[in-house]
Design a protein around this motif. Structure first.
Motif, PDB file in Angstrom:
ATOM      1  N   LYS A   1       0.384  10.351  -0.792  1.00 60.94           N
ATOM      2  CA  LYS A   1      -0.482   9.419  -1.523  1.00 60.94           C
ATOM      3  C   LYS A   1      -1.322   8.596  -0.551  1.00 60.94           C
ATOM      4  O   LYS A   1      -2.511   8.343  -0.795  1.00 60.94           O
ATOM      5  CB  LYS A   1       0.364   8.496  -2.403  1.00 60.94           C
ATOM      6  N   ALA A   2      -0.717   8.191   0.558  1.00 61.54           N
ATOM      7  CA  ALA A   2      -1.453   7.414   1.559  1.00 61.54           C
ATOM      8  C   ALA A   2      -2.584   8.234   2.159  1.00 61.54           C
ATOM      9  O   ALA A   2      -3.715   7.741   2.336  1.00 61.54           O
ATOM     10  CB  ALA A   2      -0.493   6.939   2.653  1.00 61.54           C
TER      11      ALA A   2
ATOM     12  N   TYR B   1       1.110   3.602   2.196  1.00 62.92           N
ATOM     13  CA  TYR B   1       1.722   3.810   3.507  1.00 62.92           C
ATOM     14  C   TYR B   1       2.897   2.864   3.718  1.00 62.92           C
ATOM     15  O   TYR B   1       3.958   3.280   4.222  1.00 62.92           O
ATOM     16  CB  TYR B   1       0.696   3.628   4.623  1.00 62.92           C
TER      17      TYR B   1
ATOM     18  N   SER C   1       0.842  -1.195   0.000  1.00 65.22           N
ATOM     19  CA  SER C   1       0.000   0.000   0.000  1.00 65.22           C
ATOM     20  C   SER C   1       0.882   1.252   0.000  1.00 65.22           C
ATOM     21  O   SER C   1       2.080   1.169   0.280  1.00 65.22           O
ATOM     22  CB  SER C   1      -0.900   0.002   1.231  1.00 65.22           C
TER      23      SER C   1
ATOM     24  N   ASP D   1      -5.305   5.713   3.363  1.00 65.36           N
ATOM     25  CA  ASP D   1      -4.546   4.546   3.816  1.00 65.36           C
ATOM     26  C   ASP D   1      -3.778   4.896   5.093  1.00 65.36           C
ATOM     27  O   ASP D   1      -2.768   5.606   5.044  1.00 65.36           O
ATOM     28  CB  ASP D   1      -3.576   4.112   2.711  1.00 65.36           C
ATOM     29  N   LYS D   2      -4.264   4.403   6.228  1.00 61.46           N
ATOM     30  CA  LYS D   2      -3.614   4.649   7.524  1.00 61.46           C
ATOM     31  C   LYS D   2      -3.301   6.140   7.704  1.00 61.46           C
ATOM     32  O   LYS D   2      -2.155   6.537   7.964  1.00 61.46           O
ATOM     33  CB  LYS D   2      -2.341   3.808   7.661  1.00 61.46           C
TER      34      LYS D   2
ATOM     35  N   ALA E   1      -5.348   8.615  -0.306  1.00 61.39           N
ATOM     36  CA  ALA E   1      -6.029   7.343  -0.557  1.00 61.39           C
ATOM     37  C   ALA E   1      -6.763   6.834   0.674  1.00 61.39           C
ATOM     38  O   ALA E   1      -7.438   5.797   0.616  1.00 61.39           O
ATOM     39  CB  ALA E   1      -5.019   6.296  -1.024  1.00 61.39           C
TER      40      ALA E   1
ATOM     41  N   ALA F   1       0.094   8.073   8.732  1.00 64.33           N
ATOM     42  CA  ALA F   1       0.735   8.714   7.585  1.00 64.33           C
ATOM     43  C   ALA F   1       0.967  10.202   7.833  1.00 64.33           C
ATOM     44  O   ALA F   1       2.043  10.729   7.542  1.00 64.33           O
ATOM     45  CB  ALA F   1      -0.111   8.509   6.328  1.00 64.33           C
TER      46      ALA F   1
END
Length: 276
Positions: A53-54, A31, A29, A59-60, A57, A64
């Motif tokens: 990006k994380a 992250y 991913s 993502d965590k 998105a 992040a």
């Protein structure tokens, strides 16, 4: 059966020796790739791009945003890190807010934004005092952060040359967890207010090894340097019993300390009267 197999597979990936050795999560991913860039490749610029990006998105996001701010600080991009936290902390969970505040405190200090650091430190101390921090639990973490926040608040007041407010904070901090470093800071505040006898008393505690950390050579050297500033500026008059004078002064200070002693942090009224 299929679900159980997936769980076992996931546990095997989590125990990947490479991930364990380098302390990075497994997977692919944004992250995970950001942490790999940060910790394994040591490419902090690439890590920041991947942390962004994380965040975008979802993502965590909690981790992040915090990790990205820490990396930005390492790259002397602290102002950018502050704006990132302020702009995106709304995407983070309630549990992430306190760690983000702690990062902000360090970032404000690095950028010299003392007023904002002071405001945030007072807010954090007030939440601990009111029992609202750390889910209202009087944990070791809350006490530890409370002591750290007091030290940081005293230091911030010193940078603003608000030595009376800094004195109040350092005296409270010494009641809770006395040590040589804070004693030297307290002595500096007293010297700046031309209260050299009181500063002498405080520094003596360091030089006589009565406080935690007194054995550290840096603390002792600093105490000795401060003592050189104090000693030429006062001399007891002829006939003055130096020992009795010190004892009386100590009794006065100790009596004041006992009447105020508490493990909680009711310092805000005292500070507000000194800030201006």
């Amino acid at each position: 059966m299929e679900e159980s197999s997936r769980r076992k597979s996931s546990r095997r990936r989590d125990k990947d020796p490479f991930c364990v050795i380098h302390k990075v999560p497994s997977g692919d991913s944004p992250y995970v790739r950001a942490k790999h860039a940060q910790l394994v490749e040591k490419d902090h610029e690439a890590a920041i791009v991947l942390f962004w990006k994380a965040i975008n998105a979802g993502d965590k996001v909690d981790s992040a945003l915090k990790d990205m701010a820490v990396v930005m600080k390492q790259l002397n991009r602290a102002e950018e890190a502050i704006e990132a936290i302020k702009s995106f902390r709304g995407l983070c969970s309630k549990q992430a807010q306190e760690p983000l505040d702690n990062v902000l405190i360090d970032l404000y200090k690095k950028c010299g934004r003392m007023d904002e650091q002071i405001d945030l430190l007072k807010q954090k101390l007030r939440l601990i005092y009111q029992g609202e921090a750390f889910n209202g639990k009087a944990t070791k973490t809350a006490r530890s952060h409370g002591k750290k926040f007091l030290g940081n608040l005293g230091w911030a007041y010193m940078q603003k040359s608000k030595f009376m407010a800094a004195e109040v904070v350092y005296k409270k901090a010494q009641m809770i967890d006395p040590d040589a470093n804070k004693a030297c800071n307290l002595a500096r505040c007293l010297i700046k207010q031309a209260r050299n006898i009181e500063a002498h008393l405080v520094l003596n505690e360091v030089l006589e090894g009565k406080l935690s950390g007194s054995e550290d050579w840096k603390a002792r050297n600093r105490a000795q340097e401060l003592m050189l500033e104090v000693e030429p500026k006062w001399r007891p008059p002829l006939g003055f019993d130096l020992e009795d004078g010190f004892i009386n002064e100590l009794d006065k200070l100790l009596n004041e300390s006992v009447s105020l002693r508490t493990k909680r942090l009711p310092i805000f009224e005292e500070i507000s009267s000194c800030e201006n």
